[in-house]
Design a protein around this motif. Structure first.
Motif, PDB file in Angstrom:
ATOM      1  N   ARG A  23      38.800  41.255  55.112  1.00 19.48           N
ATOM      2  CA  ARG A  23      37.344  41.159  55.162  1.00 19.48           C
ATOM      3  C   ARG A  23      36.708  41.735  53.899  1.00 19.48           C
ATOM      4  NH1 ARG A  23      39.121  38.280  57.970  1.00 19.48           N
ATOM      5  NH2 ARG A  23      38.978  38.042  60.243  1.00 19.48           N
ATOM      6  N   ARG A  24      37.311  42.760  53.336  1.00 18.18           N
ATOM      7  CA  ARG A  24      36.781  43.317  52.088  1.00 18.18           C
ATOM      8  C   ARG A  24      36.912  42.317  50.942  1.00 18.18           C
ATOM      9  NH1 ARG A  24      38.951  49.047  49.865  1.00 18.18           N
ATOM     10  NH2 ARG A  24      37.845  49.721  51.753  1.00 18.18           N
ATOM     11  N   LEU A  25      38.032  41.613  50.888  1.00 14.27           N
ATOM     12  CA  LEU A  25      38.210  40.604  49.849  1.00 14.27           C
ATOM     13  C   LEU A  25      37.229  39.452  50.023  1.00 14.27           C
ATOM     14  CD1 LEU A  25      42.120  40.401  49.658  1.00 14.27           C
ATOM     15  CD2 LEU A  25      40.571  41.826  48.315  1.00 14.27           C
ATOM     16  N   GLU A  26      36.950  39.075  51.266  1.00 18.92           N
ATOM     17  CA  GLU A  26      36.010  37.986  51.522  1.00 18.92           C
ATOM     18  C   GLU A  26      34.600  38.347  51.075  1.00 18.92           C
ATOM     19  OE1 GLU A  26      38.326  36.223  55.493  1.00 18.92           O
ATOM     20  OE2 GLU A  26      36.388  37.244  55.652  1.00 18.92           O
ATOM     21  N   ARG A  27      34.199  39.581  51.251  1.00 17.51           N
ATOM     22  CA  ARG A  27      32.848  39.994  50.832  1.00 17.51           C
ATOM     23  C   ARG A  27      32.693  40.029  49.317  1.00 17.51           C
ATOM     24  NH1 ARG A  27      33.496  43.632  55.279  1.00 17.51           N
ATOM     25  NH2 ARG A  27      34.215  45.245  53.842  1.00 17.51           N
ATOM     26  N   LEU A  28      33.790  40.132  48.595  1.00 18.50           N
ATOM     27  CA  LEU A  28      33.725  40.216  47.139  1.00 18.50           C
ATOM     28  C   LEU A  28      33.729  38.849  46.466  1.00 18.50           C
ATOM     29  CD1 LEU A  28      36.167  43.203  46.534  1.00 18.50           C
ATOM     30  CD2 LEU A  28      33.690  43.215  46.284  1.00 18.50           C
ATOM     31  N   CYS A  29      33.783  37.775  47.242  1.00 19.85           N
ATOM     32  CA  CYS A  29      33.794  36.420  46.689  1.00 19.85           C
ATOM     33  C   CYS A  29      32.569  35.656  47.171  1.00 19.85           C
ATOM     34  CB  CYS A  29      35.077  35.681  47.083  1.00 19.85           C
ATOM     35  SG  CYS A  29      36.596  36.472  46.481  1.00 19.85           S
ATOM     36  N   ASP A  30      32.215  34.617  46.445  1.00 22.43           N
ATOM     37  CA  ASP A  30      31.036  33.817  46.788  1.00 22.43           C
ATOM     38  C   ASP A  30      31.325  32.828  47.899  1.00 22.43           C
ATOM     39  OD1 ASP A  30      29.175  34.837  44.681  1.00 22.43           O
ATOM     40  OD2 ASP A  30      30.711  34.005  43.372  1.00 22.43           O
ATOM     41  N   GLY A  31      32.474  32.207  47.885  1.00 21.34           N
ATOM     42  CA  GLY A  31      32.856  31.247  48.918  1.00 21.34           C
ATOM     43  C   GLY A  31      34.267  31.520  49.394  1.00 21.34           C
ATOM     44  N   VAL A  32      34.494  31.342  50.702  1.00 21.89           N
ATOM     45  CA  VAL A  32      35.808  31.608  51.302  1.00 21.89           C
ATOM     46  C   VAL A  32      36.139  30.476  52.265  1.00 21.89           C
ATOM     47  CG1 VAL A  32      37.236  33.213  52.615  1.00 21.89           C
ATOM     48  CG2 VAL A  32      35.403  34.096  51.149  1.00 21.89           C
TER      49      VAL A  32
END
Length: 383
Positions: free
Chosen positions: A274-283
């Protein structure tokens, strides 16, 4: 009488090749190489964004999305930055699909005039109320970008026409993942600085170009990640989140778009994902059926396609697709994302439901009244 009035015009930078402005926020977009994915992303990927692809178990389909992304860059004349640790970046470029001519596809041919007349003039006898409703289109179509043929490989002469930088993580002498990510970021920033991809160094006299950054399977053991995102002390690792944070800032200040694939099934803690997902624009997440038993209702598809996060640059909200029930399939010549539709023929399920109903009625005749009251409800179909 002559007048000195002159129409005021705004001097704007010319759009980079292979891009188009968004109809909603005028954000510069590029194609991902998959037309159905471009439609789901409201036209394409914004320039300056980072797209995170959560890999399937074997990484087959996520690697295919990465190849589509790079092949579209070659077709548009964009510069490429390819980083990988599982295989040599040069081998990834040699395996890119070739672009096809317009209309050259493996889809069904268009219906003839007689077939169209029969489909429109034949009335419905039972479900006559659905006669006037529009027909559902399971696939998404877009005129932006190119079409590619998976059965053909791109010619080496076509690859030589674009500028490309390769980063082989196995050739680096770093002893930790943090040092390896630092070398990767230094190489990327050096490419942006020398290639004049930065917004500060782009002049109005020359046409800007886009840098496509493709990083494969970052966060795996080949990138010197240990513990699946968890350190020996039990805390979450910080090397990969710091790299993604710096990558996002670097893309924002340049004509760069990054697509990163991450094997999230190797991580031990869901909070790290979830931390990695918040650091990207699209997932997006790919759930393949290759490693598990799936329902026969999904026999037409190869896996499920999940939209976790959509880009929303220069806007407060993001585009919302018509449906989030999506699946992907790999055809002979192309990879497509379609709306998830259940097949109309559910005869096997209906027969099973009838057998369960007969068995339930027989048990009710032989059971006591107290047993019937305490028994749970039956007859529900589990999809």
């Amino acid at each position: 009488m002559a007048t000195s009035f002159k129409k005021k015009t705004n001097s704007k930078l010319s759009q980079p090749r292979g891009t188009r402005p968004s109809l909603y926020n005028a954000q510069t977009l590029i194609s991902t190489g998959v037309p159905s994915l471009d439609v789901l992303l409201d036209g394409g990927l914004p320039v300056g964004s980072v797209m995170l692809v959560e890999e399937d178990t074997f990484g087959q389909y996520s690697r295919m999305l990465l190849k589509y992304f790079l092949a579209e860059g070659v077709a548009c004349g964009h510069s490429l930055f390819v980083a990988s640790a599982s295989e040599e970046p040069a081998c990834i470029l040699k395996d890119l699909p070739a672009a096809t001519a317009e209309g050259d596809d493996d889809t069904l041919p268009p219906p003839t005039i007689n077939e169209e007349e029969e489909s429109t003039t034949e009335p419905m006898q039972i479900a006559w109320r659905y006669q006037s409703l529009p027909k559902a289109q399971p696939s998404f179509s877009s005129k932006f970008g190119h079409n590619f043929d998976l059965t053909r490989r791109m010619e080496p002469s076509r690859l030589d026409m674009v500028h490309k930088v390769l980063f082989d993580a196995l050739q680096c002498s770093s002893s930790s993942s943090e040092m390896l990510y630092h070398e990767l970021m230094d190489s990327m920033q050096d490419t942006i600085s020398k290639g004049l991809f930065s917004l500060d160094k782009t002049s109005t006299s020359q046409q800007a170009n886009v840098l496509r950054v493709a990083i494969e399977s970052i966060g795996s053991a080949l990138w010197l990640e240990e513990g699946g995102g968890v350190t020996a002390e039990g805390s979450l690792a910080t090397a990969l989140p710091r790299f993604l944070h710096l990558l996002r800032g670097t893309c924002r200040a340049s004509y760069a778009v990054a697509m990163v694939t991450v094997p999230v099934h190797l991580f031990q803690d869901v909070a790290y994902t979830r931390r990695l997902e918040r650091l990207c624009d699209g997932v997006v997440r790919l759930e393949s059926f290759a490693d598990k038993e799936h329902s026969p209702l999904y026999k037409e598809y190869h896996g499920l396609f999940h939209l976790i996060k959509l880009p929303k640059l220069n806007s407060l909200t993001c585009h919302l697709p018509d449906t989030l029930s999506l699946a992907f399939k790999l055809k002979r010549k192309k990879f497509t994302i379609e709306k998830l539709h259940l097949p109309p023929d559910l005869s096997g399920t209906a027969n099973r439901e009838q057998q369960d109903g007969c068995h339930h009625q027989a048990s009710r005749r032989n059971a006591q009244p107290s047993d019937i009251i305490s028994s749970p409800t039956h007859g529900a179909v589990d999809f």
